[in-house]
Design a protein around this motif. Structure first.
Motif, mmCIF file in Angstrom:
data_model
loop_
_atom_site.group_PDB
_atom_site.id
_atom_site.type_symbol
_atom_site.label_atom_id
_atom_site.label_comp_id
_atom_site.label_asym_id
_atom_site.label_seq_id
_atom_site.Cartn_x
_atom_site.Cartn_y
_atom_site.Cartn_z
ATOM 1 N N LEU A 1 10.836 115.540 85.439
ATOM 2 C CA LEU A 1 9.596 115.206 86.348
ATOM 3 C C LEU A 1 8.451 115.851 85.853
ATOM 4 O O LEU A 1 7.350 115.266 85.768
ATOM 5 N N SER A 2 8.582 117.055 85.145
ATOM 6 C CA SER A 2 7.339 117.679 84.457
ATOM 7 C C SER A 2 6.587 116.755 83.511
ATOM 8 O O SER A 2 5.475 116.925 83.271
ATOM 9 N N LYS A 3 7.270 115.713 82.861
ATOM 10 C CA LYS A 3 6.859 114.943 81.917
ATOM 11 C C LYS A 3 6.347 113.561 82.390
ATOM 12 O O LYS A 3 6.113 112.552 81.563
ATOM 13 N N CYS B 1 3.588 109.024 72.792
ATOM 14 C CA CYS B 1 3.421 110.251 73.141
ATOM 15 C C CYS B 1 3.944 111.084 71.767
ATOM 16 O O CYS B 1 4.807 110.811 70.941
ATOM 17 N N VAL B 2 3.548 112.608 71.725
ATOM 18 C CA VAL B 2 4.220 113.498 70.777
ATOM 19 C C VAL B 2 4.718 114.682 71.613
ATOM 20 O O VAL B 2 4.640 114.924 72.841
ATOM 21 N N PRO B 3 6.001 115.574 71.334
ATOM 22 C CA PRO B 3 6.333 116.460 72.146
ATOM 23 C C PRO B 3 5.422 117.377 72.563
ATOM 24 O O PRO B 3 5.861 117.917 73.798
ATOM 25 N N SER B 4 4.392 117.500 72.275
ATOM 26 C CA SER B 4 3.418 118.210 73.002
ATOM 27 C C SER B 4 2.507 117.704 74.126
ATOM 28 O O SER B 4 1.821 118.217 74.789
ATOM 29 N N SER B 5 2.743 116.292 74.027
ATOM 30 C CA SER B 5 2.154 115.723 75.181
ATOM 31 C C SER B 5 2.384 116.034 76.630
ATOM 32 O O SER B 5 3.553 116.283 76.982
ATOM 33 N N PRO B 6 1.406 116.063 77.553
ATOM 34 C CA PRO B 6 1.676 116.672 78.984
ATOM 35 C C PRO B 6 2.475 115.476 79.643
ATOM 36 O O PRO B 6 3.288 115.662 80.448
ATOM 37 N N VAL B 7 2.543 114.268 79.199
ATOM 38 C CA VAL B 7 3.337 113.167 79.855
ATOM 39 C C VAL B 7 3.933 112.167 78.901
ATOM 40 O O VAL B 7 3.552 111.910 77.799
ATOM 41 N N TRP B 8 5.243 111.642 79.138
ATOM 42 C CA TRP B 8 5.958 111.294 78.186
ATOM 43 C C TRP B 8 6.451 109.774 78.570
ATOM 44 O O TRP B 8 6.951 109.072 77.902
ATOM 45 N N PHE B 9 6.482 109.880 79.876
ATOM 46 C CA PHE B 9 6.852 108.409 80.453
ATOM 47 C C PHE B 9 6.054 107.850 81.160
ATOM 48 O O PHE B 9 4.868 108.106 81.718
ATOM 49 N N LEU B 10 5.917 106.405 81.017
ATOM 50 C CA LEU B 10 4.860 105.501 81.665
ATOM 51 C C LEU B 10 5.431 105.157 83.192
ATOM 52 O O LEU B 10 6.458 105.367 83.503
ATOM 53 N N PRO B 11 4.486 104.888 83.804
ATOM 54 C CA PRO B 11 4.903 104.829 85.424
ATOM 55 C C PRO B 11 5.288 103.130 85.828
ATOM 56 O O PRO B 11 5.111 102.631 86.697
#
Length: 81
Positions: free
Chosen positions: A20-22, A42-52
């Motif tokens: 959820l945090s990603k 995205c990269v590991p440091s990205s705040p969001v990893w998933f598209l809506p």
């Protein structure tokens, strides 16, 4: 589901919280989306990893087939996980 406090990396509660945090805030407010497409830029440091965008049925079915196949092989080999 109970929290696995002995091994937080295998705790379903913690893994779900991390998932959820990603996700974007707009997705977290919705209850009709769960399995989302990965943002491949995205990269590991990205705040969001998933598209809506939810995963399509074909992708979900392929994932389930793989999971069940691996589980079946592990059961045949006598493995517990």
């Amino acid at each position: 589901m109970t929290e696995n406090t002995e091994n937080l990396l295998r705790c379903p509660v913690r893994l779900y919280e991390f998932y959820l945090s990603k996700c974007s805030e707009s997705v977290r407010q919705r209850s009709d989306l769960f399995y989302l497409k990965l943002d491949h830029s995205c990269v590991p440091s990205s705040p969001v990893w998933f598209l809506p965008t939810p995963l399509d049925d074909v992708t979900m079915e392929a994932m389930m087939v793989r999971i069940l196949t691996v589980r079946g092989l592990q059961v045949e080999d006598g493995g517990d996980e």
